[in-house]
Design an enzyme around this catalytic site. Structure first.
Site, mmCIF file in Angstrom:
data_model
loop_
_atom_site.group_PDB
_atom_site.id
_atom_site.type_symbol
_atom_site.label_atom_id
_atom_site.label_comp_id
_atom_site.label_asym_id
_atom_site.label_seq_id
_atom_site.Cartn_x
_atom_site.Cartn_y
_atom_site.Cartn_z
ATOM 1 N N LYS A 40 0.815 -1.217 0.000
ATOM 2 C CA LYS A 40 0.000 0.000 0.000
ATOM 3 C C LYS A 40 0.850 1.269 0.000
ATOM 4 O O LYS A 40 0.368 2.343 -0.340
ATOM 5 C CB LYS A 40 -0.938 0.012 1.199
ATOM 6 C CG LYS A 40 -0.264 0.145 2.544
ATOM 7 C CD LYS A 40 -1.300 0.184 3.658
ATOM 8 C CE LYS A 40 -0.650 0.355 5.022
ATOM 9 N NZ LYS A 40 -1.659 0.402 6.110
ATOM 10 N N VAL A 272 8.683 4.326 21.924
ATOM 11 C CA VAL A 272 8.434 3.387 23.026
ATOM 12 C C VAL A 272 8.021 2.003 22.527
ATOM 13 O O VAL A 272 7.438 1.222 23.270
ATOM 14 C CB VAL A 272 7.356 3.943 23.980
ATOM 15 C CG1 VAL A 272 7.849 5.180 24.686
ATOM 16 C CG2 VAL A 272 6.056 4.233 23.231
ATOM 17 N N ALA A 322 14.886 -6.272 10.758
ATOM 18 C CA ALA A 322 14.743 -6.473 9.314
ATOM 19 C C ALA A 322 15.381 -7.780 8.869
ATOM 20 O O ALA A 322 14.817 -8.511 8.036
ATOM 21 C CB ALA A 322 15.367 -5.293 8.567
ATOM 22 N N HIS A 446 45.769 -8.544 8.504
ATOM 23 C CA HIS A 446 46.326 -7.535 9.414
ATOM 24 C C HIS A 446 46.699 -6.290 8.608
ATOM 25 O O HIS A 446 47.225 -6.398 7.520
ATOM 26 C CB HIS A 446 47.572 -8.099 10.110
ATOM 27 C CG HIS A 446 48.283 -7.089 10.960
ATOM 28 N ND1 HIS A 446 47.853 -6.759 12.222
ATOM 29 C CD2 HIS A 446 49.394 -6.333 10.722
ATOM 30 C CE1 HIS A 446 48.664 -5.851 12.740
ATOM 31 N NE2 HIS A 446 49.612 -5.579 11.836
#
Length: 468
Positions: A40, A272, A322, A446
């Site tokens: 949508k 929240v 996700a 490294h």
């Protein structure tokens, strides 16, 4: 079916084109299904449009802004650094547009039929899709619901011009002089950090005893220290009571330690939690079983109580991540194909893009001890890593949780720059059942931050080289 409405036949229909839905559609199409996906809004869902991706773009811009002002020790002296926030928003939008365009191309490339509109179930094998102008019925053999979630609006904090959710924060056209954040979880902490970097005076109101409750205190301490250095005020055990919009801002009333206080700001950002988008789909009428808080019950193949209807992502139990949705999407598509795929979250990481970054996978030290497991916790500090020193960013550590009996890796935590990338190797190691020696004997390039996983593993087996 409505009289005169000829239904369109499809094998699998997916509702929602976020990181769960579009992945499910593509995988189902790859497995030979005729697939239709219904969305949508914009392709990519919350994550790509108003979540994970744009927030990381804002965070990146905020980091660059801070670095430009504070790199004298590197010999980089920039005078009168300024911020063009409109350009920041343009950068964010360009990233979003590239990715959403990419999703559309991938769906079309896999011959997925893209339909714009809102869907609701008519029965177990058909649904109705409506847009502003028309409606169409689709008959399906299987359906995957991937409708995601939306921000929770709390009492007396009605979203509006000055009371905003995470979407509103990401689309602000100005940097607030003062910003109040209600909720100190990962969304509030990330956005609070970004706007503090841009120059906002930020106050975080958290109802619990600490921010970032999903992470160990040992991990969050460096984050809180960094926030305070930026001038962020963190108020814990604070109950947000109301927000009153004024002519030029908003007045927030909260209670802390038995005392009612007010604070004025330009905006209040409410973070929240999120609510699953399982309403208005007709699921109750179908008899789909719900779990707590509007979530849908599913089995290990992401199948709901109705055998040909699957559900993934934020609308099923578990963390609203996700990458969890994308993982479940593949399982659902493969289950529809008749494969024996099942979800197994043992190697699923969780990350937070604060400063420093936080990442965890598997057991934490506290969780392992609570279950009575005999473990070792082996840490390696960023301060002993050459690459971290060369990046002038030594705040953090890599910690491995291994079983005492055979050094099997069962958990890991990383705090520091690049933590969100480092954690993937450790998730793979847990998924593969590796022990500390397997990691220690793997040659790591490294100088890299990734070497710290090897160093921590060497400590776990009792032969550390670069730490005592």
């Amino acid at each position: 079916m409505v009289v005169g409405d000829f239904p369109i036949e499809t094998d699998t229909i997916v509702i929602g084109a976020g990181p769960g839905g579009y992945v499910a559609a593509i995988r189902a199409a790859q497995l030979g299904q005729k697939v239709t996906i219904v969305e949508k809004g914009n392709l990519g869902g919350v994550c790509l449009n108003v979540g994970c991706i744009p927030s990381k773009a804002l965070l990146h811009a905020s980091h660059r802004f801070v670095e430009a002002q504070h790199s004298e020790n590197l010999g980089v002296i920039a005078e009168s650094v300024s911020l063009n926030f409109q350009k920041v928003q343009e950068f964010k939008s360009s990233v979003v547009n590239k990715l959403t365009g990419g999703v559309e191309g991938l769906l079309k490339g896999n011959k997925v039929n893209i339909v714009k509109g809102e869907a609701y179930f008519v029965d177990n094998n058909s649904l109705r899709v409506m847009d502003e102008k028309s409606a169409q019925t689709y008959n399906f053999k299987n359906a995957i619901i991937a409708t995601g979630s939306r921000p929770i609006e709390i009492p007396n904090f009605k979203f509006g011009k000055r009371v905003i959710d995470s979407t509103g924060a990401l689309n602000l056209q100005e940097v607030p002089g003062k910003l109040v954040v209600v909720g100190g979880g990962y969304i509030g902490s990330e956005l609070g950090t970004a706007f503090a970097n841009f120059g906002s005076e930020v106050t975080i109101l958290e109802g619990a005893k600490d921010i970032l409750g999903g992470f160990e205190k040992q991990m969050t301490q460096p984050v809180k220290k960094g926030m305070k250095e930026k001038g962020v005020e963190i108020v814990t055990e604070a109950m947000a009571k109301s927000a009153e919009e004024t002519d030029n801002g908003v007045k927030v009333t909260y209670e802390a330690k038995g005392e009612e206080k007010t604070i004025e700001a330009d905006y209040v950002l409410v973070t929240v939690g999120r609510r699953p988008n399982t309403d208005e789909l007709g699921l109750e009428e179908l008899g789909v079983k719900f779990a707590d808080r509007g979530l849908l019950e599913v089995d290990k193949q992401s199948r709901t109580s109705i055998s040909n209807i699957y559900a993934i992502g934020d609308i099923v139990p578990g963390l609203p991540l996700a990458h969890k949705a994308s993982y479940e999407a593949k399982v659902a598509a493969e289950a529809i194909d008749g494969q024996a795929a099942e979800v197994d979250y043992i190697g699923m990481p969780a990350v937070c893009f604060t400063e420093p970054e936080l990442a965890t996978v598997g057991y934490s030290e506290a969780q392992a001890k609570e279950e009575g497991l005999a473990i070792k916790a082996s840490k390696f500090p960023y301060a002993a890593n050459g690459r971290a020193l060369s990046l002038d960013d030594t705040n953090g550590f890599v910690k491995l949780i291994t079983l005492k009996e055979d050094d099997t890796l069962i958990g890991a935590q990383v705090v520091g720059t690049g933590a969100s990338d480092i954690i993937s190797e450790l998730g793979l190691a847990i998924e593969a059942g590796m022990n500390a020696e397997d990691i220690a004997l793997t040659i790591h390039a490294h100088p890299t931050l990734g070497e710290m996983t090897m160093e921590a593993a060497e400590k776990a087996i009792g032969y550390p080289i670069h730490t005592m």
